[in-house]
Structure formats: structure tokens, C-alpha cells
Scaffold this motif. Structure first.
Motif, PDB file in Angstrom:
ATOM      1  N   ALA A   1       0.781  -1.254   0.116  1.00 22.47           N
ATOM      2  CA  ALA A   1       0.011  -0.071   0.003  1.00 22.47           C
ATOM      3  C   ALA A   1       0.928   1.303  -0.168  1.00 22.47           C
ATOM      4  O   ALA A   1       0.481   2.423  -0.623  1.00 22.47           O
ATOM      5  N   LYS A   2       1.813   1.185   0.757  1.00 21.15           N
ATOM      6  CA  LYS A   2       2.869   2.296   0.636  1.00 21.15           C
ATOM      7  C   LYS A   2       3.561   2.634  -0.653  1.00 21.15           C
ATOM      8  O   LYS A   2       4.012   3.853  -0.944  1.00 21.15           O
ATOM      9  N   GLY A   3       3.817   1.427  -1.243  1.00 28.10           N
ATOM     10  CA  GLY A   3       4.619   1.420  -2.452  1.00 28.10           C
ATOM     11  C   GLY A   3       6.074   1.800  -2.137  1.00 28.10           C
ATOM     12  O   GLY A   3       6.694   1.706  -1.180  1.00 28.10           O
ATOM     13  N   ASP A   4       6.838   2.402  -3.408  1.00 25.21           N
ATOM     14  CA  ASP A   4       8.228   2.635  -3.178  1.00 25.21           C
ATOM     15  C   ASP A   4       8.559   4.082  -2.980  1.00 25.21           C
ATOM     16  O   ASP A   4       9.421   4.505  -3.281  1.00 25.21           O
ATOM     17  N   GLY A   5       7.534   4.758  -2.292  1.00 23.24           N
ATOM     18  CA  GLY A   5       7.747   6.235  -1.995  1.00 23.24           C
ATOM     19  C   GLY A   5       7.329   7.195  -3.026  1.00 23.24           C
ATOM     20  O   GLY A   5       7.362   8.402  -2.680  1.00 23.24           O
ATOM     21  N   LYS A   6       6.616   6.703  -4.105  1.00 23.01           N
ATOM     22  CA  LYS A   6       6.189   7.585  -5.311  1.00 23.01           C
ATOM     23  C   LYS A   6       4.793   8.223  -4.945  1.00 23.01           C
ATOM     24  O   LYS A   6       4.252   7.421  -4.239  1.00 23.01           O
TER      25      LYS A   6
ATOM     26  N   GLU B   1      -0.555   9.357  -7.631  1.00 29.53           N
ATOM     27  CA  GLU B   1      -0.679   9.737  -8.578  1.00 29.53           C
ATOM     28  C   GLU B   1       0.083   9.157  -9.845  1.00 29.53           C
ATOM     29  O   GLU B   1      -0.223   8.582 -10.808  1.00 29.53           O
ATOM     30  N   GLU B   2       1.519   9.115  -9.286  1.00 33.31           N
ATOM     31  CA  GLU B   2       2.484   8.299 -10.285  1.00 33.31           C
ATOM     32  C   GLU B   2       2.427   6.920 -10.337  1.00 33.31           C
ATOM     33  O   GLU B   2       2.431   6.337 -11.531  1.00 33.31           O
ATOM     34  N   ARG B   3       2.009   6.389  -9.268  1.00 34.30           N
ATOM     35  CA  ARG B   3       1.757   4.837  -9.048  1.00 34.30           C
ATOM     36  C   ARG B   3       0.543   4.604  -9.924  1.00 34.30           C
ATOM     37  O   ARG B   3       0.456   3.664 -10.416  1.00 34.30           O
ATOM     38  N   ALA B   4      -0.512   5.289  -9.812  1.00 35.73           N
ATOM     39  CA  ALA B   4      -1.644   5.009 -10.767  1.00 35.73           C
ATOM     40  C   ALA B   4      -1.280   4.831 -12.065  1.00 35.73           C
ATOM     41  O   ALA B   4      -1.874   3.987 -13.045  1.00 35.73           O
ATOM     42  N   ALA B   5      -0.586   6.115 -12.502  1.00 38.60           N
ATOM     43  CA  ALA B   5      -0.325   6.292 -14.092  1.00 38.60           C
ATOM     44  C   ALA B   5       0.700   5.049 -14.450  1.00 38.60           C
ATOM     45  O   ALA B   5       0.608   4.354 -15.470  1.00 38.60           O
TER      46      ALA B   5
ATOM     47  N   LEU C   1      -9.920  -1.096 -15.179  1.00 36.69           N
ATOM     48  CA  LEU C   1      -9.153  -0.949 -13.998  1.00 36.69           C
ATOM     49  C   LEU C   1     -10.148  -0.314 -13.098  1.00 36.69           C
ATOM     50  O   LEU C   1     -10.219  -0.621 -12.023  1.00 36.69           O
ATOM     51  N   GLU C   2     -10.735   0.717 -13.624  1.00 37.04           N
ATOM     52  CA  GLU C   2     -11.640   1.526 -12.633  1.00 37.04           C
ATOM     53  C   GLU C   2     -12.721   0.625 -12.239  1.00 37.04           C
ATOM     54  O   GLU C   2     -13.507   0.414 -11.316  1.00 37.04           O
ATOM     55  N   GLN C   3     -13.309  -0.207 -13.406  1.00 37.10           N
ATOM     56  CA  GLN C   3     -14.460  -1.208 -12.996  1.00 37.10           C
ATOM     57  C   GLN C   3     -14.145  -2.166 -12.179  1.00 37.10           C
ATOM     58  O   GLN C   3     -14.979  -2.428 -11.331  1.00 37.10           O
ATOM     59  N   LYS C   4     -12.952  -2.779 -11.988  1.00 38.92           N
ATOM     60  CA  LYS C   4     -12.496  -3.875 -11.368  1.00 38.92           C
ATOM     61  C   LYS C   4     -12.532  -3.122  -9.935  1.00 38.92           C
ATOM     62  O   LYS C   4     -12.673  -3.972  -8.773  1.00 38.92           O
ATOM     63  N   LEU C   5     -11.889  -1.834  -9.638  1.00 40.39           N
ATOM     64  CA  LEU C   5     -11.574  -1.486  -8.332  1.00 40.39           C
ATOM     65  C   LEU C   5     -12.825  -0.625  -7.585  1.00 40.39           C
ATOM     66  O   LEU C   5     -13.044  -0.628  -6.469  1.00 40.39           O
ATOM     67  N   GLY C   6     -13.796  -0.444  -8.738  1.00 42.79           N
ATOM     68  CA  GLY C   6     -15.124   0.210  -8.069  1.00 42.79           C
ATOM     69  C   GLY C   6     -14.998   1.531  -7.826  1.00 42.79           C
ATOM     70  O   GLY C   6     -15.716   2.445  -7.233  1.00 42.79           O
ATOM     71  N   ARG C   7     -13.986   2.293  -8.506  1.00 43.45           N
ATOM     72  CA  ARG C   7     -13.859   4.032  -8.211  1.00 43.45           C
ATOM     73  C   ARG C   7     -13.158   4.322  -9.525  1.00 43.45           C
ATOM     74  O   ARG C   7     -12.413   3.587 -10.032  1.00 43.45           O
ATOM     75  N   THR C   8     -13.189   5.617  -9.504  1.00 43.70           N
ATOM     76  CA  THR C   8     -12.217   6.341 -10.567  1.00 43.70           C
ATOM     77  C   THR C   8     -10.898   6.538 -10.409  1.00 43.70           C
ATOM     78  O   THR C   8     -10.672   6.246  -9.121  1.00 43.70           O
ATOM     79  N   LYS C   9      -9.970   6.510 -11.283  1.00 39.72           N
ATOM     80  CA  LYS C   9      -8.572   6.821 -10.899  1.00 39.72           C
ATOM     81  C   LYS C   9      -8.344   7.860  -9.891  1.00 39.72           C
ATOM     82  O   LYS C   9      -7.427   7.696  -9.136  1.00 39.72           O
TER      83      LYS C   9
ATOM     84  N   THR D   1      -6.656   4.532  -3.838  1.00 35.15           N
ATOM     85  CA  THR D   1      -5.579   4.493  -2.869  1.00 35.15           C
ATOM     86  C   THR D   1      -4.540   3.525  -2.843  1.00 35.15           C
ATOM     87  O   THR D   1      -4.398   2.671  -3.933  1.00 35.15           O
ATOM     88  N   GLY D   2      -3.619   3.599  -1.945  1.00 36.98           N
ATOM     89  CA  GLY D   2      -2.532   2.763  -1.883  1.00 36.98           C
ATOM     90  C   GLY D   2      -3.155   1.298  -1.906  1.00 36.98           C
ATOM     91  O   GLY D   2      -2.407   0.342  -2.649  1.00 36.98           O
ATOM     92  N   ALA D   3      -3.996   1.040  -1.285  1.00 41.79           N
ATOM     93  CA  ALA D   3      -4.593  -0.401  -1.149  1.00 41.79           C
ATOM     94  C   ALA D   3      -4.918  -0.701  -2.504  1.00 41.79           C
ATOM     95  O   ALA D   3      -5.057  -2.045  -2.952  1.00 41.79           O
TER      96      ALA D   3
END
Length: 295
Positions: free
Chosen positions: A187-192, A195-199, A215-223, A227-229
Motif C-alpha cells: 500500500a505504501k509503495g516505493d515512496g512515489k 498519482e504517479e503509481r496509478a499512472a 481497471l476502474e470497473q474492477k476497483l469500483g472507483r475512478t482513478k 488509494t494505496g490499497a
């Protein structure tokens, strides 16, 4: 006329070669030495937890710690063999292995065994199982002929049983803490920035033929709402695709179109609200050609 009574020959004891005797003695001595060393140097739970926490805080492990594959119309998720081996090393005084005991080419199956042994606690978990030389693909069972395919099939099945054997001899609290830490690391990622991780996630999946709308359909929300999760969930899916545990079209099925939606479009009227059992029916989703298969 008397016939001599013939006494059936009694088979003598099998001869044991020198190399076999040496190997048997070596195996016994190895077991005794392992138990002795484990008793002399018992595990330090605090040190084991520190080693586990350091490992699970690394993205190198966290991104390989979970799997996901389809089953019965849903998805099954869990921890991978990579996490299991890391936890065995951190917990200490554990031996494990998997082997092919017998291969039967006539019946096209292999008899295999996976085991894990906590030498200090003298707790051993053994799984003996049969692996058919076949795979289930495209709704049917296909026989495996190529030797490399058979080897990979045996290795995959062996790794799954080995994972269960290792987890059977490690305390649940240790496994649970490790899984939670790995998910936090993802969820924290590599510090980026998020927005950059989503792109980056969108770019990677576009290479697999998956659109941003899917991707938005799978997660159930827009880009913009990711969240990190959410990024962590996409990463787990990506790794499962790369390991061929799930196909792209299984992870991102085509959106369904209801009869009400078709009627609404044909009449030029507003689209009706989607039914409760189909939350995605009313969304506009790009429908690219299916890639089929895994990356």
C-alpha cells in the motif's frame, strides 16, 4: 510311485551395497545432528520477528507475497511459496523439501511428497499426493506430453503443497503479522506519489490490453479516487497474471450489457439504473479485443 517333495526356495535377505549403507548412516547422523544443534541453539522469537519484519518491509518480497487465481466464478487469494520460505528462514530451525517419489508414464501421473519439519519442536508435516500429467484449460482437461510441461506442472503442484506444509509448522500469529506487513508495504509503495503509481499501473496494464476503464470497473472507483490499497490489489493481480495463475480475460472480464440497456440506447432515452445484482451494467466501458491467456 513316489515323487520327491520339492521345497520352495526361500529368498534370502536383500544385499545392501556399501554406498547404500553409507547413505543410510549419513541420513541418520544428519537427523541426529540437526536435532542436537536445534536444542543447543533454540530460536529467539524476538530475533525471528525482527528478521521477518525487515523482510516484509521490502517491496522485493511484498510484491511476490500473494497470489490470486479464478475458481468457481470467483477468485482465491492467499500467500505464496515465496513468503512461506522467507518465514521459514526467519523462524529458524526448520527444514523443508519436495520430491517426486515416482513417475508413472502409463497412467500419466506422478507421486510426490512435500514436507516441513520444525526440528526444535519436533513437529513434522508431510503431504503425499498424486499429480496428473494434465491441465485444465479452456473448459477442458488437456494431457501434458512435453517433458518440460510435465516438470513445470509437477513443480507448481509441489510448491503449493510445500507452502501448506511450511505454514502448518509455523505459528499463526507469525504468519498473520507477516501478511499484514506485506500488505502495508504494498500500500505504501516505493515512496512515489499515488498519482504517479496509478499512472504506472495504467501503463503496465495497457500493455496487456486492459484499459483504464476496466481497471476502474474492477476497483469500483475512478482513478482519482484510488488509494494505496487499490494499487496494491492491482499489483497482486499483475503478478498473478505474470505467473500464469490467472488469464487477462479472467481477471478483467468484458462488461455485460443488459436488455434494458440495449432498449434504452435504441430508443434514445436515458439509461436505466443498473440492477442490484449487476453494479457495472450501466457503465460505459471500452471493450477491446480479448487478449486471452496470461502474460
Amino acid at each position: 510311485m513316489n515323487f520327491p517333495i520339492q521345497t520352495p526356495a526361500v529368498a534370502g535377505p536383500d544385499r545392501v551395497g556399501q554406498s547404500t549403507a553409507v547413505e543410510q548412516s549419513r541420513a541418520v547422523a544428519e537427523v541426529q545432528a540437526a536435532i542436537y544443534v536445534a536444542r543447543q541453539f533454540p530460536r529467539d522469537v524476538g530475533r525471528s520477528r525482527s528478521a521477518m519484519q525487515a523482510a516484509c518491509g521490502s517491496m522485493a518480497l511484498a510484491e511476490k507475497a500473494f497470489y490470486k487465481f479464478p475458481r468457481a466464478g470467483g477468485a482465491v487469494e492467499g500467500s505464496t511459496i515465496h513468503l512461506a520460505k522467507t518465514l521459514a528462514q526467519a523462524w529458524g530451525n526448520i527444514q523443508y523439501g519436495v520430491s517426486e517419489m515416482r513417475r508413472d508414464d502409463e497412467y500419466r501421473q506422478s507421486e510426490m511428497q512435500a514436507w516441513a519439519w520444525d526440528v526444535e519442536a519436533n513437529t513434522r508435516h508431510v503431504l503425499t499426493f498424486i499429480v496428473p500429467h494434465a491441465k485444465f484449460a479452456k473448459g477442458k482437461v488437456e494431457a501434458l506430453i512435453d517433458l518440460r510441461d510435465i516438470y513445470e506442472n509437477n513443480a507448481n503442484n509441489g510448491a503449493r503443497r510445500l507452502r501448506e506444509a511450511i505454514f502448518a509448522v509455523i505459528p499463526d500469529f507469525f504468519i498473520g503479522e507477516a501478511e499484514e506487513l506485506c500488505r502495508e508495504t504494498l500500500a505504501k509503495g516505493d515512496g512515489k506519489p499515488i498519482e504517479e503509481r496509478a499512472a504506472g499501473a495504467i501503463g503496465v496494464f495497457q500493455g496487456l490490453g486492459v484499459t483504464e476503464a476496466q481497471l476502474e470497473q474492477k476497483l469500483g472507483r475512478t482513478k482519482q479516487q484510488w488509494t494505496g490499497a487499490d494499487i496494491a490489489q492491482l499489483l497482486i493481480t499483475l503478478k498473478s497474471i505474470q505467473r500464469r495463475e490467472i488469464a487477462v480475460d479472467e481477471a478483467f472480464p468484458q462488461a455485460r450489457i443488459t436488455g434494458a440497456e440495449i432498449t434504452s440506447k435504441s430508443n434514445g432515452s436515458r439509461k436505466q439504473a443498473p440492477p442490484d445484482d449487476d453494479p457495472w451494467a450501466g457503465q460505459e466501458v471500452a471493450r477491446p479485443g480479448s487478449k486471452g491467456g496470461a502474460a
